[in-house]
Scaffold this motif. Sequence first.
Motif, short mmCIF file in Angstrom:
data_model
loop_
_atom_site.label_atom_id
_atom_site.label_comp_id
_atom_site.label_asym_id
_atom_site.label_seq_id
_atom_site.Cartn_x
_atom_site.Cartn_y
_atom_site.Cartn_z
N SER A 4 0.72 -1.14 0.10
CA SER A 4 0.06 -0.10 -0.09
C SER A 4 0.79 1.27 0.09
CB SER A 4 -0.82 0.07 1.10
OG SER A 4 -1.62 1.26 1.39
N ARG A 5 0.49 2.28 -0.72
CA ARG A 5 1.09 3.60 -0.58
C ARG A 5 0.35 4.17 0.25
NH1 ARG A 5 1.24 2.52 -6.56
NH2 ARG A 5 3.46 1.91 -7.13
N THR A 6 -0.65 4.14 0.65
CA THR A 6 -1.74 5.10 1.42
C THR A 6 -1.85 4.60 3.13
OG1 THR A 6 -3.71 3.82 0.76
CG2 THR A 6 -2.89 5.70 -0.43
N LEU A 7 -1.65 3.38 3.13
CA LEU A 7 -1.84 3.04 4.64
C LEU A 7 -0.22 3.74 5.42
CD1 LEU A 7 -2.72 -0.64 4.55
CD2 LEU A 7 -4.18 1.20 5.21
N GLU A 8 -0.52 4.11 6.65
CA GLU A 8 0.65 4.47 7.55
C GLU A 8 1.08 3.39 8.15
OE1 GLU A 8 1.65 7.47 7.51
OE2 GLU A 8 0.43 7.99 5.87
N ARG A 9 0.36 2.33 8.62
CA ARG A 9 0.74 1.35 9.35
C ARG A 9 -0.07 -0.02 9.38
NH1 ARG A 9 -1.47 0.40 14.62
NH2 ARG A 9 -2.93 2.17 15.02
N VAL A 10 0.40 -1.16 9.58
CA VAL A 10 -0.29 -2.33 9.58
C VAL A 10 -0.06 -3.20 10.92
CG1 VAL A 10 -0.54 -2.51 7.02
CG2 VAL A 10 1.43 -3.55 8.17
N GLU A 11 -0.86 -4.17 11.26
CA GLU A 11 -0.68 -4.75 12.39
C GLU A 11 -1.06 -6.17 12.15
OE1 GLU A 11 -2.52 -2.38 15.90
OE2 GLU A 11 -4.12 -2.19 14.36
N TRP A 12 -1.08 -6.87 13.10
CA TRP A 12 -1.53 -8.35 13.18
C TRP A 12 -0.46 -9.15 12.38
CZ3 TRP A 12 -4.17 -7.97 17.31
CH2 TRP A 12 -5.16 -7.15 17.55
N ASN A 13 0.80 -9.18 12.68
CA ASN A 13 1.77 -10.01 12.07
C ASN A 13 1.87 -9.48 10.51
OD1 ASN A 13 3.52 -12.23 12.10
ND2 ASN A 13 2.02 -13.81 11.70
N SER A 14 1.85 -8.25 10.26
CA SER A 14 1.66 -7.80 9.04
C SER A 14 3.17 -6.85 8.86
CB SER A 14 0.65 -6.94 8.65
OG SER A 14 -0.69 -7.88 8.79
N ARG A 15 3.43 -6.56 7.51
CA ARG A 15 4.44 -5.80 7.28
C ARG A 15 4.12 -4.92 5.97
NH1 ARG A 15 9.11 -6.44 3.76
NH2 ARG A 15 8.79 -8.54 3.28
N LEU A 16 4.49 -3.75 6.22
CA LEU A 16 4.02 -2.78 5.10
C LEU A 16 5.34 -2.40 3.95
CD1 LEU A 16 1.74 -0.87 3.92
CD2 LEU A 16 2.77 0.93 5.54
N VAL A 17 4.66 -2.88 2.71
CA VAL A 17 5.66 -2.55 1.69
C VAL A 17 5.05 -1.43 0.71
CG1 VAL A 17 6.90 -3.51 -0.22
CG2 VAL A 17 6.90 -4.89 1.69
N ARG A 18 5.77 -0.57 0.58
CA ARG A 18 5.09 0.62 -0.34
C ARG A 18 5.40 0.57 -1.99
NH1 ARG A 18 2.67 3.87 2.85
NH2 ARG A 18 3.30 4.18 4.98
N ASN A 19 6.60 -0.23 -2.12
CA ASN A 19 7.11 -0.01 -3.64
C ASN A 19 7.73 -1.32 -4.10
OD1 ASN A 19 6.80 2.99 -3.90
ND2 ASN A 19 8.56 2.99 -2.27
#
Length: 189
Positions: A89-104
């Motif tokens: 996601s390019r718009t989420l600021e953070r994620v939870e619950w065993n998740s990792r955010l990747v923007r690109n």
Amino acid sequence: MRRLIYWMNTSLDGFIESSAGGIDFTHPDEELHRFFNDQAREVDISLYGRRLYEVMAPYWPTVESNPSAPEVELEFARIWMDTPRIVFSRTLERVEWNSRLVRNDLPGEIAKLKAQPGGNIEIGGATLAATAMRHGLVDEIRIVVHPVVLGGGKPFFPDLESAMPLRLLETRTFGSGAVYLRYERATGD
């Protein structure tokens, strides 16, 4: 090498959600939910787009606090919580619950994951899967077709520049009338 599996529920006419954005046509009975649980156990990591994450994250972490939740849902909730997720996601600021955010760099990230040792990688969400399909990264397609025609909505398959030949691996029919179809990308043999 790990396999990337695009897996979702669809209507008979190929939509993953109605024109109004609903997915209420996909409520599985116990037989189908047990099948989903068995499939989810085979996944080492899940790849989600923003919209799928926003549908799943508010619900599954709270199921255990619902005293009327069926055992089959409690079981799926535990599997869901234990399975690591990457959310693109390019718009989420953070994620939870065993998740990792990747923007690109979705294609690069998926290629790295596929090259690592481990089990299956599941990709959910039509927009995210479309990008992976266009880059030739999807190895399997698994569909549960529900006995309903929506007449419009968000399609399961994206527009592609060229055909994606497939080989049927498995089918299964459920008491509800839903049908499971499992295909792999044909390699030309």
